[in-house]
Design a protein around this motif. Structure first.
Motif, PDB file in Angstrom:
ATOM      1  N   PHE A 258      32.480  44.885  60.951  1.00  0.00           N
ATOM      2  CA  PHE A 258      32.658  43.607  61.632  1.00  0.00           C
ATOM      3  C   PHE A 258      32.569  43.766  63.141  1.00  0.00           C
ATOM      4  N   ALA A 259      33.132  44.855  63.663  1.00  0.00           N
ATOM      5  CA  ALA A 259      33.079  45.064  65.113  1.00  0.00           C
ATOM      6  C   ALA A 259      31.631  45.134  65.585  1.00  0.00           C
ATOM      7  N   VAL A 260      30.798  45.870  64.845  1.00  0.00           N
ATOM      8  CA  VAL A 260      29.417  46.024  65.298  1.00  0.00           C
ATOM      9  C   VAL A 260      28.653  44.714  65.116  1.00  0.00           C
ATOM     10  N   LEU A 261      28.994  43.952  64.077  1.00  0.00           N
ATOM     11  CA  LEU A 261      28.329  42.656  63.877  1.00  0.00           C
ATOM     12  C   LEU A 261      28.653  41.701  65.034  1.00  0.00           C
ATOM     13  N   ILE A 262      29.952  41.638  65.396  1.00  0.00           N
ATOM     14  CA  ILE A 262      30.345  40.745  66.495  1.00  0.00           C
ATOM     15  C   ILE A 262      29.645  41.158  67.782  1.00  0.00           C
ATOM     16  N   ARG A 263      29.639  42.470  68.057  1.00  0.00           N
ATOM     17  CA  ARG A 263      29.009  42.926  69.295  1.00  0.00           C
ATOM     18  C   ARG A 263      27.514  42.643  69.295  1.00  0.00           C
ATOM     19  N   PHE A 264      26.878  42.848  68.131  1.00  0.00           N
ATOM     20  CA  PHE A 264      25.432  42.616  68.046  1.00  0.00           C
ATOM     21  C   PHE A 264      25.114  41.152  68.325  1.00  0.00           C
ATOM     22  N   ILE A 265      25.851  40.242  67.664  1.00  0.00           N
ATOM     23  CA  ILE A 265      25.565  38.817  67.852  1.00  0.00           C
ATOM     24  C   ILE A 265      25.791  38.429  69.305  1.00  0.00           C
ATOM     25  N   LYS A 266      26.950  38.853  69.852  1.00  0.00           N
ATOM     26  CA  LYS A 266      27.270  38.359  71.187  1.00  0.00           C
ATOM     27  C   LYS A 266      26.398  39.024  72.253  1.00  0.00           C
ATOM     28  N   SER A 267      26.167  40.314  72.123  1.00  0.00           N
ATOM     29  CA  SER A 267      25.397  40.988  73.172  1.00  0.00           C
ATOM     30  C   SER A 267      23.937  40.579  73.169  1.00  0.00           C
ATOM     31  N   VAL A 268      23.359  40.377  71.982  1.00  0.00           N
ATOM     32  CA  VAL A 268      21.925  40.114  71.928  1.00  0.00           C
ATOM     33  C   VAL A 268      21.624  38.640  72.192  1.00  0.00           C
ATOM     34  N   PHE A 269      22.475  37.719  71.671  1.00  0.00           N
ATOM     35  CA  PHE A 269      22.087  36.305  71.701  1.00  0.00           C
ATOM     36  C   PHE A 269      22.842  35.464  72.705  1.00  0.00           C
ATOM     37  N   PHE A 270      23.819  36.069  73.403  1.00  0.00           N
ATOM     38  CA  PHE A 270      24.677  35.289  74.272  1.00  0.00           C
ATOM     39  C   PHE A 270      23.893  34.686  75.434  1.00  0.00           C
TER      40      PHE A 270
END
Lengths: 497, 162
Positions: A258-270
């Motif tokens: 979950f940590a990596v999923l949250i970081r991936f979504i926020k870092s890539v698409f923010f």
């Protein structure tokens, strides 16, 4: 680009690596004193925990190779998840001391503990990595150790079956994820998450291949958190593995995913943040729809399949699939409030799920079975364990006054605030379904009296203390939950955004 | 179609056809030998892409090392050549649809993707550049690979011993 000055940012990882090497060497040199291995691992975990606590509040990129491009992000989100992973590992090492399954492999304890530390290192890098290469590698490190550990008791056929199934599903999903990463690299020319974000803001690359690559990367994450299209391995692996490893996979490995999923979504698409902490994401990929769909299917399937399970381990496996669905809803809100609820959920889920697995393990140590029919009348012959299991199961359902209620409450509040009422109602109905299979265990323990057999379990002081360490937070956080909520609110910070 | 394309399709065909035989062949020793050609074809494609170091590693490690180990494993394992590899339940129909769909989507994605294009460059030896990258920018990745290898060794030992 001076890497030695960044070393202090990865002290926890360095301590864990040192622990790994010490455990391996100790096992080779002092073959006779295997009972010291858990003590060594616990010392390493405690030392790493001290460094993680000291690191909390640091928001720095580690191993920067040019401006804004770093391999690791040491921020509050990663530090929070590292804390969760370490607390879980601490309990798992304690569980391993009195698990009869692990005890039966007397001469292989060195491998067990070194692989356990290997999993920790993999998860540590996974929660803080900011680069697709590092994400893939740390995921492989995590998977590689857990493949071996899930088949650790080689005398049991169930163990080997679990390990083989895990390897096959795991390698397919990591292969798909690697393909996705290579597609994404081909489209953007970089593997750094922040740099991908910059490129996405600049040019219009909306395209079938981009969406496909995101889906393929999602397959890798989905495998780790066992959400629906990628959940097939979960029941078999959870049922077959030693209980300690099942508990570890269901909490720590999921937390890292979950940590990596949250970081991936926020870092890539923010792309920005609006009033109320809702994220504005780049519109190339509709995360909300995808995540809500996946999580609804996941929790419904998990809960409804759990209804028919007679093996308690298998039931807990399906229940953990359902919980992954709830947690994913918190991510799907795509707001600071949603992530806060995810963090609260994980802290509480850790205690209640580990506790349930611990009691199941202690009972299985004695009666040699996890079948629900063998639990008949156990509430009377072992009142203490029966009561504790009841508390954990009630908490997993999400009823007050236990901590599970607080976890669900914050999740639903986040959903309602984001005006996702229908989704919240579906999740609520799912909770009602889950009540049935959790209470069924209690019914078997208390209302069906089995006069023929009486089981007596003499608890050792250490296992008694471990149970107390798990059950007190579950009760305490149910009433006094402000500290955990405040702490979670501070911990949602992601570096660079 | 120039000579470069021709060589590429040659190697690609070699890889694909031998990979097909690897999975369809009933005899595991034959499968292992077909795997040799698959690895060799991939190495050829690496050479065409100017990735000289990766190509040589592919030859030395995969063709030279892993394949020999695989063959030894087959030879030293009792009766493995007679074991029926295929299981009872094969859903050819649904598998074909699933794989076909996936392949179609992949093909479409690869054909129509707006790939990031860089200018064609004269191939240079990549060994030095790779070493520099691994020891500077990606030193953390390099160290992590070391840990992964250690874990793989411990895991393999754990599986292999009684």
């Amino acid at each position: 680009m001076n890497f030695t000055s960044d070393l202090y940012l990865i002290y926890p990882e360095i301590v864990l690596t040192a622990t790994l090497i010490v455990v391996v060497l100790f096992d080779l040199i002092f073959k006779r004193s295997q009972s010291w291995l858990p003590v060594l691992s616990l010392t390493g975990i405690l030392a790493a925990f001290i460094f993680v606590v000291m690191q909390y509040g640091t928001n720095l990129p580690a191993f920067e190779y040019s401006t804004k491009n770093s391999l690791l992000s040491i921020d509050n989100l990663s530090t929070y998840f590292k804390g969760i992973i370490l607390v879980t590992s601490f309990f798992i090492v304690l569980f391993s001391i009195f698990s009869s399954e692990i005890k039966s492999c007397k001469d292989r304890h060195g491998e067990y503990y070194s692989l356990l530390v290997g999993m920790m290192i993999g998860m540590f890098f996974l929660v803080s990595s900011n680069d697709l290469i590092l994400i893939y590698l740390s995921m492989e490190l995590l998977s590689l150790s857990s493949y071996v550990l899930s088949g650790f008791v080689k005398k049991s056929i169930r163990n080997s079956e679990a390990s083989l199934k895990y390897v096959i599903y795991g390698s397919v999903s990591s292969g798909i994820m690697l393909f996705g990463i290579s597609l994404l690299y081909g489209l953007t020319g970089t593997t750094n998450l922040n740099e991908i974000n910059t490129i996405l803001r600049g040019t219009n690359v909306i395209d079938i291949s981009f969406i496909l690559s995101i889906f393929m990367i999602l397959a890798g994450f989905g495998f780790k958190i066992s959400v629906v299209p990628f959940h097939f391995w979960t029941p078999d692996v959870y049922e077959g593995s030693p209980i300690t490893i099942t508990a570890y996979l269901s909490v720590a490995s999921k937390a890292a995913g979950f940590a990596v999923l949250i970081r991936f979504i926020k870092s890539v698409f923010f792309s920005g943040i609006s009033q109320g902490g809702y994220w504005n994401l780049l519109s190339y990929f509709d995360w909300q729809v995808v995540l809500v769909l996946i999580s609804i299917v996941t929790m419904t399937l998990g809960n409804f399949t759990a209804l028919w399970q007679d093996n308690l381990k298998r039931m807990l496996a399906y229940s953990s699939i359902a919980h992954a669905g709830y947690i994913l809803l918190g991510v799907a809100v795509l707001s600071d409030q949603g992530i806060t609820s995810v963090l609260i959920y994980f802290a509480i889920y850790m205690f209640m799920n580990l506790g349930a697995f611990l009691v199941v393990m202690l009972i299985a140590n004695k009666i040699g079975s996890e079948n629900i029919d063998d639990y008949r009348g156990l509430g009377y012959s072992i009142p203490f364990l029966g009561t504790v299991l009841a508390i954990f199961l009630v908490s997993l359902t999400g009823l007050p006054p236990t901590a599970g209620f607080i976890a669900k409450l914050y999740l639903f509040v986040a959903l309602v605030d984001a005006k996702m009422i229908v989704v919240a109602i579906i999740a609520l109905l799912n909770t009602v379904v889950s009540l049935y299979y959790y209470i069924r265990v209690l019914k078997n323990m208390y209302l069906v009296k089995d006069v023929i057999k009486t089981v007596h379990i003499q608890l050792k002081p250490l296992s008694f203390v471990t149970i107390l360490l798990l059950v007190i937070p579950v009760l305490l956080f149910g009433i006094y939950f402000t500290p955990i909520v405040d702490f979670a609110k501070l911990s949602i910070q992601i570096l660079g955004l | 179609m120039n000579i470069y394309d021709l060589i590429f399709y040659l190697f690609a065909a070699l890889t694909l056809i031998s990979a097909f035989f690897v999975v369809t062949n009933k005899n595991i020793v034959h499968s292992a030998f077909y795997l040799l050609f698959t690895f060799f074809g991939v190495a050829g494609i690496y050479v065409l892409l100017g990735a000289d170091f990766v190509a040589i590693v592919q030859l030395i490690v995969y063709v030279g090392g892993i394949l020999i180990l695989l063959l030894f494993g087959v030879m030293l394992t009792n009766k493995i050549t007679n074991v029926e590899i295929k299981t009872g339940t094969i859903n050819i129909f649904s598998a074909t649809i699933g794989v076909g769909l996936f392949a179609g989507v992949l093909l479409a994605a690869v054909l129509y993707a707006p790939w990031k294009v860089t200018l064609l460059q004269e191939p240079v030896s990549t060994t030095g550049i790779l070493g520099n990258l691994l020891m500077n920018e990606y030193v953390l990745v390099f160290e992590l690979l070391g840990i992964i290898l250690l874990i793989a060794l411990i895991g393999a030992a754990s599986i292999a011993r009684r």
